[in-house]
Design a protein around this motif. Structure first.
Motif, PDB file in Angstrom:
ATOM      1  N   LEU A 231       0.850  -1.189   0.000  1.00 47.61           N
ATOM      2  CA  LEU A 231       0.000   0.000   0.000  1.00 47.61           C
ATOM      3  C   LEU A 231       0.887   1.241   0.000  1.00 47.61           C
ATOM      4  N   GLU A 232       0.849   1.983  -1.065  1.00 42.68           N
ATOM      5  CA  GLU A 232       1.627   3.198  -1.169  1.00 42.68           C
ATOM      6  C   GLU A 232       1.036   4.304  -0.288  1.00 42.68           C
ATOM      7  N   GLN A 233       1.894   5.248   0.097  1.00 47.72           N
ATOM      8  CA  GLN A 233       1.420   6.408   0.837  1.00 47.72           C
ATOM      9  C   GLN A 233       0.621   7.328  -0.087  1.00 47.72           C
ATOM     10  N   PRO A 234      -0.365   8.062   0.463  1.00 40.52           N
ATOM     11  CA  PRO A 234      -1.118   8.993  -0.395  1.00 40.52           C
ATOM     12  C   PRO A 234      -0.217  10.075  -0.964  1.00 40.52           C
ATOM     13  N   ALA A 235      -0.588  10.555  -2.132  1.00 42.31           N
ATOM     14  CA  ALA A 235       0.211  11.586  -2.796  1.00 42.31           C
ATOM     15  C   ALA A 235       0.212  12.872  -1.975  1.00 42.31           C
ATOM     16  N   ARG A 236       1.327  13.581  -2.028  1.00 42.69           N
ATOM     17  CA  ARG A 236       1.431  14.844  -1.298  1.00 42.69           C
ATOM     18  C   ARG A 236       0.538  15.895  -1.938  1.00 42.69           C
ATOM     19  N   LEU A 237      -0.089  16.673  -1.091  1.00 42.92           N
ATOM     20  CA  LEU A 237      -0.970  17.721  -1.594  1.00 42.92           C
ATOM     21  C   LEU A 237      -0.136  18.825  -2.234  1.00 42.92           C
ATOM     22  N   PRO A 238      -0.608  19.397  -3.334  1.00 46.74           N
ATOM     23  CA  PRO A 238       0.172  20.455  -3.995  1.00 46.74           C
ATOM     24  C   PRO A 238       0.277  21.685  -3.110  1.00 46.74           C
ATOM     25  N   PRO A 239       1.424  22.363  -3.121  1.00 40.46           N
ATOM     26  CA  PRO A 239       1.593  23.557  -2.268  1.00 40.46           C
ATOM     27  C   PRO A 239       0.837  24.753  -2.830  1.00 40.46           C
ATOM     28  N   ILE A 240       0.456  25.674  -1.932  1.00 36.13           N
ATOM     29  CA  ILE A 240      -0.169  26.934  -2.310  1.00 36.13           C
ATOM     30  C   ILE A 240       0.914  28.011  -2.276  1.00 36.13           C
ATOM     31  N   ARG A 241       1.185  28.609  -3.392  1.00 39.49           N
ATOM     32  CA  ARG A 241       2.231  29.619  -3.486  1.00 39.49           C
ATOM     33  C   ARG A 241       1.611  31.009  -3.293  1.00 39.49           C
ATOM     34  N   VAL A 242       2.226  31.788  -2.414  1.00 41.22           N
ATOM     35  CA  VAL A 242       1.746  33.128  -2.092  1.00 41.22           C
ATOM     36  C   VAL A 242       2.755  34.140  -2.621  1.00 41.22           C
ATOM     37  N   GLU A 243       2.248  35.171  -3.278  1.00 39.01           N
ATOM     38  CA  GLU A 243       3.131  36.212  -3.783  1.00 39.01           C
ATOM     39  C   GLU A 243       3.827  36.932  -2.635  1.00 39.01           C
ATOM     40  N   GLU A 244       5.016  37.436  -2.916  1.00 38.51           N
ATOM     41  CA  GLU A 244       5.732  38.206  -1.913  1.00 38.51           C
ATOM     42  C   GLU A 244       5.003  39.513  -1.621  1.00 38.51           C
ATOM     43  N   SER A 245       5.173  39.975  -0.397  1.00 32.11           N
ATOM     44  CA  SER A 245       4.493  41.199   0.019  1.00 32.11           C
ATOM     45  C   SER A 245       5.013  42.408  -0.772  1.00 32.11           C
ATOM     46  N   SER A 246       4.097  43.252  -1.191  1.00 33.70           N
ATOM     47  CA  SER A 246       4.448  44.486  -1.908  1.00 33.70           C
ATOM     48  C   SER A 246       4.095  45.721  -1.079  1.00 33.70           C
ATOM     49  N   PHE A 247       3.967  45.527   0.231  1.00 38.76           N
ATOM     50  CA  PHE A 247       3.526  46.633   1.079  1.00 38.76           C
ATOM     51  C   PHE A 247       4.501  47.809   1.020  1.00 38.76           C
ATOM     52  N   SER A 248       5.789  47.553   1.189  1.00 39.26           N
ATOM     53  CA  SER A 248       6.770  48.632   1.167  1.00 39.26           C
ATOM     54  C   SER A 248       6.810  49.314  -0.188  1.00 39.26           C
ATOM     55  N   GLN A 249       6.707  48.521  -1.270  1.00 35.90           N
ATOM     56  CA  GLN A 249       6.709  49.105  -2.608  1.00 35.90           C
ATOM     57  C   GLN A 249       5.456  49.950  -2.845  1.00 35.90           C
ATOM     58  N   ASP A 250       4.322  49.496  -2.316  1.00 35.08           N
ATOM     59  CA  ASP A 250       3.083  50.271  -2.479  1.00 35.08           C
ATOM     60  C   ASP A 250       3.176  51.613  -1.749  1.00 35.08           C
ATOM     61  N   MET A 251       3.732  51.585  -0.534  1.00 33.75           N
ATOM     62  CA  MET A 251       3.866  52.840   0.212  1.00 33.75           C
ATOM     63  C   MET A 251       4.903  53.763  -0.443  1.00 33.75           C
ATOM     64  N   GLN A 252       5.936  53.170  -1.020  1.00 31.04           N
ATOM     65  CA  GLN A 252       6.911  53.990  -1.741  1.00 31.04           C
ATOM     66  C   GLN A 252       6.264  54.626  -2.971  1.00 31.04           C
ATOM     67  N   TRP A 253       5.414  53.876  -3.657  1.00 33.32           N
ATOM     68  CA  TRP A 253       4.688  54.427  -4.814  1.00 33.32           C
ATOM     69  C   TRP A 253       3.794  55.576  -4.369  1.00 33.32           C
ATOM     70  N   LEU A 254       3.161  55.440  -3.206  1.00 35.51           N
ATOM     71  CA  LEU A 254       2.293  56.510  -2.712  1.00 35.51           C
ATOM     72  C   LEU A 254       3.085  57.787  -2.484  1.00 35.51           C
ATOM     73  N   LEU A 255       4.295  57.664  -1.949  1.00 28.25           N
ATOM     74  CA  LEU A 255       5.119  58.843  -1.712  1.00 28.25           C
ATOM     75  C   LEU A 255       5.606  59.463  -3.023  1.00 28.25           C
ATOM     76  N   GLU A 256       5.922  58.609  -3.994  1.00 24.49           N
ATOM     77  CA  GLU A 256       6.501  59.107  -5.244  1.00 24.49           C
ATOM     78  C   GLU A 256       5.445  59.651  -6.202  1.00 24.49           C
ATOM     79  N   ARG A 257       4.276  58.995  -6.272  1.00 25.00           N
ATOM     80  CA  ARG A 257       3.300  59.332  -7.308  1.00 25.00           C
ATOM     81  C   ARG A 257       1.915  59.683  -6.783  1.00 25.00           C
ATOM     82  N   GLY A 258       1.714  59.572  -5.489  1.00 27.04           N
ATOM     83  CA  GLY A 258       0.376  59.853  -4.955  1.00 27.04           C
ATOM     84  C   GLY A 258       0.180  61.304  -4.580  1.00 27.04           C
ATOM     85  N   VAL A 259       0.651  62.236  -5.438  1.00 27.46           N
ATOM     86  CA  VAL A 259       0.535  63.664  -5.142  1.00 27.46           C
ATOM     87  C   VAL A 259      -0.914  64.109  -5.129  1.00 27.46           C
ATOM     88  N   GLN A 260      -1.767  63.431  -5.887  1.00 25.53           N
ATOM     89  CA  GLN A 260      -3.164  63.834  -5.976  1.00 25.53           C
ATOM     90  C   GLN A 260      -3.846  63.817  -4.603  1.00 25.53           C
TER      91      GLN A 260
END
Length: 634
Positions: A231-260
């Motif tokens: 009896l073989e072991q059950p197959a491993r469940l596929p991993p869920i990949r999460v994108e890297e956080s863009s929080f710092s980049q978003d806040m930097q964009w707000l400072l650079e381009r969020g003049v409005q």
């Protein structure tokens, strides 16, 4: 023939209460409702067995049956642990003859479980390690919960006082080196397919071990050539990949381009030259100095200079005298700014004037990257001493004294412990934690199911592309302060806003995680959708088999919603999860709701596979045929 027999010793009772020390041992009527009797079926015979190695003990009820057609199984069942104390020496002899040990308990009898765990498990542990006997620990019964199906999550403690949690049973099995099973009831599905499969596996291994040890007098016997399927072991469940956080980049964009959406303008104190723009909400969220300076007239008190003798006290404004009075001065506000009121601040410190952009970038990115700030200031000023002086002034500006140890640095990053803000900071950046669901500098209000949720356009625009289009274009939301939200519950939308402000999301249940996932797909926030997928997978994977079989959550309908809302990773993971737990989900009515393509994929990935079950059936038939043919020849 001893090598064609298997001795099973069963300890404990699968019924609540069991048998007390002064009570009679259960009779045949009670025995027929037990776990092992249910597995052996009607072929079991009660009474002492005339096998060569049998040993009768009054604490045990003995019965036997045949399995695999020709293998005798002898069961010695003791329903009460207290009965073993009377003659432990003879009990040890019975245990020494055991090929398999089965320990049973009822999940609704916590007192009996604690007696086993604290009193008898320490006595059995050294013996089991010495003998190497396989042990099966079986929890029987469903937990008591009047409000719904049994639950083992850490947040639910409705019946923990009387029932044994899954975690405690699992820990006991690890201490004993046992295989752990949970059976909600003693019907043919759970007893035959779950308990029976594990028990038969150990019986086959025991027969193979005995066949190797006995003298091989009949080398031509084909029975020994037969091997059970693997009896073989059950197959491993596929991993869920999460994108890297863009929080710092978003806040930097707000400072650079969020003049409005900027509402703070900085000017040099000596020349009156404009130095840059910023957002009051972000500045106030990070710095108590800006919060004191920019809020209303009651709270906006100009910081006062302190004399040199008091600078050594280490107060929050002890460096202000070095900056020629106040660092920043509040100027009259202009009415010409398109987004509303404008705060004009004069920077009087020359070093801060030169490095204002680097300072604001440091504040917007979270106010914790001190090493990067120091490198940027040294590169800009070309003077290490001046950079060090400016860093100390920035510490005073954001209300943080000098950090001397790594522990203080970590405490500053995650915040103080045992507070809601600390728990949020441990999961994501803390730049905007104080702004979440706060009216401080709020310029938009969401109306969701009668709830009022304040927010800040600058943060929403920086963190969500759909919100950026909503507030930056020619839509009604760009000109209105109150924005109604339809089709989403207030709790779900609040969790969505929490992610935008803190970069973290912690749904309380599977259904709440799916609701936030739908909201994230609606506003095209991909990373939040991935985090919700991870939450759903974690909740489902933590459920024991008995809870999966009785839960009211339909995994098939979760699969439908995942496909409908473009959660591809969760969709594939749920298909594999259903296949790995095929014996549970295939008996549920909603299993028929799977499409033909999905059912084919589940059948292809199912565990145990059809091929294994077919090989096991053929193996058992061949053994019976060879046994009969050998008897005819003899």
């Amino acid at each position: 023939m001893a090598y064609r027999s298997i001795h099973i010793v069963a300890l404990g009772s699968e019924c609540p209460g069991g048998v007390g020390p002064g009570e009679e041992i259960m009779g045949q009527g009670q025995l027929q409702g037990g776990l092992l009797w249910s597995y052996l079926g009607h072929g079991a015979l009660v009474g002492p067995c005339d096998l060569e190695s049998s040993m009768h003990n009054p604490a045990f009820m003995e019965y036997s049956s045949l399995v695999f057609g020709d293998v005798t199984v002898v069961v010695r069942d003791c329903p009460s642990w207290d009965l073993l104390d009377s003659d432990w020496a003879s009990v040890r002899k019975v245990l020494e003859q055991a090929d398999i040990l089965v320990i049973k308990y009822s999940v609704t009898d916590k007192l009996a479980f604690q007696q086993v765990r604290n009193g008898y498990a320490p006595r059995l542990r050294p013996l089991l390690r010495h003998w190497g006997v396989p042990v099966i620990l079986v929890a029987v019964g469903a937990r008591l919960n009047d409000e719904g199906p049994p639950c083992t999550c850490p947040l639910c403690a409705s019946d923990w006082s009387s029932c044994v949690p899954h975690s405690e049973g699992l820990q006991l099995s690890r201490d004993l080196g046992a295989t752990y099973l949970e059976l909600p009831s003693l019907n043919h599905v759970f007893v035959g397919r779950y308990f029976g499969s594990v028990l038969e596996y150990f019986m086959i291994q025991c027969l193979k071990h005995k066949a190797k040890e006995r003298p091989d007098k009949r080398r031509g016997n084909k029975v020994n050539d037969l091997r059970p399927p693997h009896l073989e072991q059950p197959a491993r469940l596929p991993p869920i990949r999460v994108e890297e956080s863009s929080f710092s980049q978003d806040m930097q964009w707000l400072l650079e381009r969020g003049v409005q959406f900027a509402d703070v303008a900085f000017y040099a104190g000596d020349s009156g030259k404009e130095l840059g723009w910023a957002h009051a909400a972000v500045l106030c969220a990070v710095s108590p100095y800006f919060r004191q300076l920019l809020l209303g007239p009651k709270t906006r008190e100009r910081p006062q200079s302190r004399c040199v003798c008091r600078e050594r006290d280490g107060g929050p404004n002890s460096l202000l005298s070095n900056w020629d009075g106040a660092i920043i001065d509040d100027m009259p506000r202009s009415e010409a700014h398109s987004t509303g009121r404008l705060s004009r601040l004069v920077v009087k410190d020359p070093l801060l004037c030169m490095c204002l952009w680097e300072t604001l970038m440091f504040i917007y990115r979270g106010a914790w990257e001190w090493d990067h700030l120091q490198e940027a200031l040294e590169e800009k000023l070309k003077n290490t001493l001046a950079a060090a002086q400016l860093i100390e002034r920035i510490r005073s500006l954001i209300g943080k004294e000098k950090i001397t140890t790594e522990e203080e640095k970590q405490e500053y990053i995650v915040g103080p412990r045992d507070t809601p803000s600390a728990r949020a900071a441990q999961l994501g950046p803390q730049t905007l934690v104080n702004l979440f669901n706060s009216p401080l500098y709020s310029d938009v209000i969401f109306m969701v199911q009668g709830s009022v949720l304040p927010a800040h356009r600058a943060v929403l625009v920086a963190r969500c592309d759909v919100m950026a289009a909503m507030f930056s274009g020619k839509y009604a939301e760009a000109r209105s302060r109150v924005v109604p939200i339809h089709g989403v519950s207030s709790d779900t939308f609040l969790s969505f806003l929490e992610y935008l402000y803190t970069d973290s999301c912690c749904p309380a249940s599977v259904l709440q995680a799916m609701a936030v996932l739908v909201c994230a797909e609606m506003y095209q926030v991909k990373r939040l959708q991935h985090l919700c997928e991870v939450c759903v997978c974690a909740y489902l994977q933590s459920m024991p088999s008995r809870e999966l079989s009785s839960t009211g959550i339909s995994v098939i309908r979760l699969l439908r919603r995942a496909k409908c809302h473009n959660a591809e990773q969760l969709y594939i993971w749920l298909l594999h999860f259903i296949a790995n737990n095929y014996l549970i989900f295939s008996h549920k009515p909603d299993f028929l709701e799977l499409s033909e393509e999905e059912r084919e994929q589940v059948e292809r990935l199912r565990w145990p596979s059809r091929g294994y079950l077919q090989e096991l059936s053929e193996y058992q038939q061949r053994r019976r045929k060879l046994r009969k043919s050998r008897c005819i020849v003899m």
